[in-house]
Write a protein that holds these residues in place. Sequence first.
Motif, PDB file in Angstrom:
ATOM      1  N   ALA A  74       0.819  -1.214   0.000  1.00  0.00           N
ATOM      2  CA  ALA A  74       0.000   0.000   0.000  1.00  0.00           C
ATOM      3  C   ALA A  74       0.851   1.262   0.000  1.00  0.00           C
ATOM      4  N   ALA A  75       2.072   1.171   0.533  1.00  0.00           N
ATOM      5  CA  ALA A  75       2.948   2.339   0.610  1.00  0.00           C
ATOM      6  C   ALA A  75       3.792   2.514  -0.646  1.00  0.00           C
ATOM      7  N   ARG A  76       3.624   1.589  -1.617  1.00  0.00           N
ATOM      8  CA  ARG A  76       4.408   1.668  -2.856  1.00  0.00           C
ATOM      9  C   ARG A  76       3.465   1.904  -4.030  1.00  0.00           C
ATOM     10  N   PRO A  77       3.254   3.144  -4.394  1.00  0.00           N
ATOM     11  CA  PRO A  77       2.351   3.423  -5.528  1.00  0.00           C
ATOM     12  C   PRO A  77       2.893   2.795  -6.805  1.00  0.00           C
ATOM     13  N   ASP A  78       2.021   2.090  -7.507  1.00  0.00           N
ATOM     14  CA  ASP A  78       2.434   1.397  -8.726  1.00  0.00           C
ATOM     15  C   ASP A  78       2.909   2.399  -9.771  1.00  0.00           C
ATOM     16  N   GLY A  79       4.058   2.128 -10.357  1.00  0.00           N
ATOM     17  CA  GLY A  79       4.635   2.991 -11.367  1.00  0.00           C
ATOM     18  C   GLY A  79       5.722   3.882 -10.811  1.00  0.00           C
ATOM     19  N   GLU A  80       5.483   4.480  -9.624  1.00  0.00           N
ATOM     20  CA  GLU A  80       6.458   5.395  -9.047  1.00  0.00           C
ATOM     21  C   GLU A  80       7.635   4.637  -8.425  1.00  0.00           C
ATOM     22  N   TRP A  81       7.327   3.592  -7.661  1.00  0.00           N
ATOM     23  CA  TRP A  81       8.430   2.884  -6.997  1.00  0.00           C
ATOM     24  C   TRP A  81       9.315   2.154  -8.006  1.00  0.00           C
ATOM     25  N   GLN A  82       8.720   1.673  -9.122  1.00  0.00           N
ATOM     26  CA  GLN A  82       9.554   1.031 -10.144  1.00  0.00           C
ATOM     27  C   GLN A  82      10.513   2.047 -10.769  1.00  0.00           C
ATOM     28  N   ARG A  83      10.016   3.300 -10.978  1.00  0.00           N
ATOM     29  CA  ARG A  83      10.869   4.327 -11.560  1.00  0.00           C
ATOM     30  C   ARG A  83      12.049   4.663 -10.650  1.00  0.00           C
ATOM     31  N   CYS A  84      11.814   4.568  -9.337  1.00  0.00           N
ATOM     32  CA  CYS A  84      12.915   4.840  -8.406  1.00  0.00           C
ATOM     33  C   CYS A  84      14.055   3.839  -8.584  1.00  0.00           C
ATOM     34  N   PHE A  85      13.714   2.583  -8.801  1.00  0.00           N
ATOM     35  CA  PHE A  85      14.739   1.569  -9.024  1.00  0.00           C
ATOM     36  C   PHE A  85      15.367   1.677 -10.417  1.00  0.00           C
ATOM     37  N   LEU A  86      14.570   2.071 -11.409  1.00  0.00           N
ATOM     38  CA  LEU A  86      15.086   2.128 -12.778  1.00  0.00           C
ATOM     39  C   LEU A  86      15.886   3.390 -13.056  1.00  0.00           C
ATOM     40  N   GLU A  87      15.559   4.507 -12.375  1.00  0.00           N
ATOM     41  CA  GLU A  87      16.240   5.762 -12.637  1.00  0.00           C
ATOM     42  C   GLU A  87      17.281   6.100 -11.591  1.00  0.00           C
ATOM     43  N   GLY A  88      17.309   5.351 -10.496  1.00  0.00           N
ATOM     44  CA  GLY A  88      18.304   5.605  -9.465  1.00  0.00           C
ATOM     45  C   GLY A  88      19.646   4.994  -9.834  1.00  0.00           C
ATOM     46  N   PRO A  89      20.639   5.055  -8.939  1.00  0.00           N
ATOM     47  CA  PRO A  89      21.946   4.447  -9.192  1.00  0.00           C
ATOM     48  C   PRO A  89      21.789   2.947  -9.474  1.00  0.00           C
ATOM     49  N   PRO A  90      22.234   2.468 -10.632  1.00  0.00           N
ATOM     50  CA  PRO A  90      21.945   1.079 -11.018  1.00  0.00           C
ATOM     51  C   PRO A  90      22.609   0.047 -10.114  1.00  0.00           C
ATOM     52  N   GLY A  91      23.809   0.371  -9.603  1.00  0.00           N
ATOM     53  CA  GLY A  91      24.472  -0.596  -8.727  1.00  0.00           C
ATOM     54  C   GLY A  91      23.703  -0.801  -7.439  1.00  0.00           C
ATOM     55  N   LEU A  92      23.212   0.304  -6.839  1.00  0.00           N
ATOM     56  CA  LEU A  92      22.421   0.192  -5.618  1.00  0.00           C
ATOM     57  C   LEU A  92      21.112  -0.549  -5.885  1.00  0.00           C
ATOM     58  N   ALA A  93      20.467  -0.241  -7.018  1.00  0.00           N
ATOM     59  CA  ALA A  93      19.198  -0.897  -7.338  1.00  0.00           C
ATOM     60  C   ALA A  93      19.384  -2.400  -7.478  1.00  0.00           C
ATOM     61  N   LEU A  94      20.447  -2.832  -8.140  1.00  0.00           N
ATOM     62  CA  LEU A  94      20.688  -4.270  -8.321  1.00  0.00           C
ATOM     63  C   LEU A  94      20.926  -4.955  -6.979  1.00  0.00           C
ATOM     64  N   CYS A  95      21.770  -4.361  -6.143  1.00  0.00           N
ATOM     65  CA  CYS A  95      22.079  -4.993  -4.850  1.00  0.00           C
ATOM     66  C   CYS A  95      20.833  -5.114  -3.977  1.00  0.00           C
ATOM     67  N   ILE A  96      19.997  -4.056  -3.932  1.00  0.00           N
ATOM     68  CA  ILE A  96      18.822  -4.071  -3.047  1.00  0.00           C
ATOM     69  C   ILE A  96      17.763  -5.036  -3.586  1.00  0.00           C
ATOM     70  N   LEU A  97      17.613  -5.123  -4.899  1.00  0.00           N
ATOM     71  CA  LEU A  97      16.656  -6.079  -5.464  1.00  0.00           C
ATOM     72  C   LEU A  97      17.093  -7.514  -5.193  1.00  0.00           C
ATOM     73  N   LEU A  98      18.405  -7.758  -5.237  1.00  0.00           N
ATOM     74  CA  LEU A  98      18.883  -9.109  -4.911  1.00  0.00           C
ATOM     75  C   LEU A  98      18.663  -9.427  -3.437  1.00  0.00           C
ATOM     76  N   GLU A  99      18.815  -8.408  -2.563  1.00  0.00           N
ATOM     77  CA  GLU A  99      18.516  -8.638  -1.142  1.00  0.00           C
ATOM     78  C   GLU A  99      17.041  -8.950  -0.949  1.00  0.00           C
ATOM     79  N   ALA A 100      16.179  -8.253  -1.712  1.00  0.00           N
ATOM     80  CA  ALA A 100      14.740  -8.476  -1.567  1.00  0.00           C
ATOM     81  C   ALA A 100      14.320  -9.866  -2.035  1.00  0.00           C
ATOM     82  N   LEU A 101      15.124 -10.470  -2.915  1.00  0.00           N
ATOM     83  CA  LEU A 101      14.795 -11.825  -3.384  1.00  0.00           C
ATOM     84  C   LEU A 101      14.775 -12.830  -2.241  1.00  0.00           C
TER      85      LEU A 101
END
Length: 828
Positions: A74-101
């Motif tokens: 509920a706290a992650r509006p669809d579309g906006e949170w994906q853009r944060c991962f896609l437009e943010g620093p790619p190395g940080l996005a990859l590491c955090i997504l792997l942690e979330a797995l």
Amino acid sequence: MAAPAGPELERVLREAAAALGRAGAAEGTGQGPAAALGAVLSALSAAGGPAALGERERAQFGAFLRSLARAPGAARPDGEWQRCFLEGPPGLALCILLEALGSAGPGLAPREAAAMLERFLREGRLSALLWDGCQQQAHGGCPEQQDALLNRIVCLPEHVSNKLQGENPPVFFPQNYFPLLGAAVLQVLQMISDSLRGGLDCSISFVSHVLGKVCIHGRQKEILGVLVPRLTELTKSDCIWQRICWRLVECVPERWMEAVVLGFVQRAPGSDVLSRLLGNLVVKNKKAQFVVTQKVLLLQYGHTTAVLQNLLGYLSLDSLRRALLLRVLQELLETWGSSSAVKHSPPEQQLYISKAILICLSHLKEPEIESCRQELLTSMMEGVKCHLDSSLPQLRRLGMVVAESISSKINTEGPVLKFEYEEDDETRELRSLLVQTPPLCVVPSLPGDESEKAGAALPLVPESNKKSQTAAPVMPDKESDAELDSDDDLVPYDMSEDKELKIKAPVYIRDCIEVLTGSEDVDKWEATVKALESLIRRNPAATREVSVELAKILLHLEEKTCIEGFVELRQRAQVAVLTTDPIPVSKYLTSQFYSLNYSLRQRMDILDVLVLAAQELSCPKFHGKPKHSDAQKPRIQLLPGNDSSKDWRRIVDERIKSKTRRFATRQCHVEPASSPNQFSSVAGHFFFPLLQHFDRPLTTFDLLGEDHLVLGRLVHTLAVLMYLAVNAVAVTAMGKALLEFVWTLRFHTDSYVRQGLLSCISSLLLSVPAELLLADMTEELLETQSWLGAASFADMVEKDPDGDCRRLALQNLLLMENLKKKLEAVPS
């Protein structure tokens, strides 16, 4: 550059993290998550994008992305949170997504994280990730963080598969992911090229590390399958791209250099392309030089001929590398001419080294040949002697072909070596390697075995032959002119209907002996040789009267005329004499095997005749009639002169067959009539005399010395005789004597002899009954098993250079294990 926007971005990130926390705990008042995430994206864009962030901003953005990944849906509006991962620093996005797995909390579910990772790859963020790594390395980033990021990039398929237990999306399959990574590498190299052309400095080390780690993980095919074709095109006429490729491989760490160099060598479509891609890497990098000049050529032998041509052609295309080519040729010739290497290396490696030598010779220029002519001649003489001394026909033929090739290179005007050997595809391929294929004819794709074999099988026609072929039709005109000018009016006789006079062969054995020993009539001698075998088999009684004398004549018989199949005719006559009168003839032949004044060829002829005769005596004669005998053609024609009635049964059978419909057929079963094994009673006369004097050297014959070829034939002969003596009375004594013989020679250095010794063990285990083995040869078997178990299983099965020796050693161990189980199953 990012200083004015830095405080603003930090404030927005703190507020966004607080908004996510409030939305996760309960509905609160204040800024909503959607507006907070939108503010973060706006502030990031105003700051100049991820590349403009400093270490502090990166750390805060990473904390924000972790809060976003842990926030409930509920706290992650669809579309906006994906853009944060896609437009943010790619190395940080990859590491955090792997942690979330791997997380099991209320935030991103593993499936959501995997879907986000898949979108991350498909939208090209992998190239942004690599470019960001290059930028961080150029500005002196933390080495530990660089290594962690490198590990996540290269091992991403394994990470995802481990977290999702194998149910990962297809994009994470290695065959799909690494080509995608190769395309990202090309995009980053394009960015580097553009930066260099704009006057900006760039670092390529991170991309080199990625390439090296991918190759050391065994994925050269996937990533280089994308890189090599594109780089081949880009480096054709662009010196900047050539320098980029050179730096790409030069910056690979040494621990990964071998995998990268091998990958490029295997997948480059030609030596000229390889030269453009690698440059003078072998001159600058010692590890690459060791791999190219030592490991691939002298320590390995599994590469294709195309790889050898790429590698050695690459060394020949630059003046700085040609010195390495000459050094490589010298080391190859030293290995090729080493008697120890010929004895202890497999034939496949000898063939590999021979191909490398011939390819090196094809690249030598005349001044280089002139400078090392004497060394080439010395190496050729030493190498051809070692190969001709080998027991294996393949190695002898290899020595002949290579020696001929070296001789033709160093003696372009004088006489050259010429050997007689049977040509096959292998020899034709070897000779074709002396002729260089022009680089323009190379197809830009990975060369396969089929195209390689097809190219090797094409006959090479010299220019002189082509000229002679084109000039051939002109010759009849000159000859016709000469005939017109001639005054000779003689007309030749018409001999088209003349018939060759047939010489009548002798009909008595003693007449044959007189013809073979004293007749000067060549035609009569030839007719006698052709008819001798059948005459011996038709007259066994007359043959026994002169059997030893006839065996002596045949053993010394030499070819007087160029009769077709003379060796086979003489051998069949010898076998016929030996099977007709086995005991006295076998005594004579086995006694002559260790006598003086015999050539090695005659001694091996004796062994061949003993084996063929033993096979004939041991095989039962099938005289049984088939069950459906009324539909069969009789084997004996009682009226051979009556042509009209000769084939009546065949005609009738064909008519019946054409009119008959069959719904099922079965083979005609022939019941063999029982007949005694005639070899059983004479096996000892064939076997024991061959074991008597093998360790006594003669003036011209030394089995334990240089005549190991004959020793190998002797050992194989004993193995066959032992196998054929199954159920013979003397089989136990034969087995015991054979075990002692094998134990004496068990450490012989020649592979052909070792094959024979292991065959002897197999024949013994198959021929001697298990009860007799246990009762009479327990001690010998235990010694043999210890040799096979410790030395053979560890050394032969795993380390013996000859593949047949490894296979036979393993087979013997299995036979012994089966024998042990069989004896344990029998109640005492």
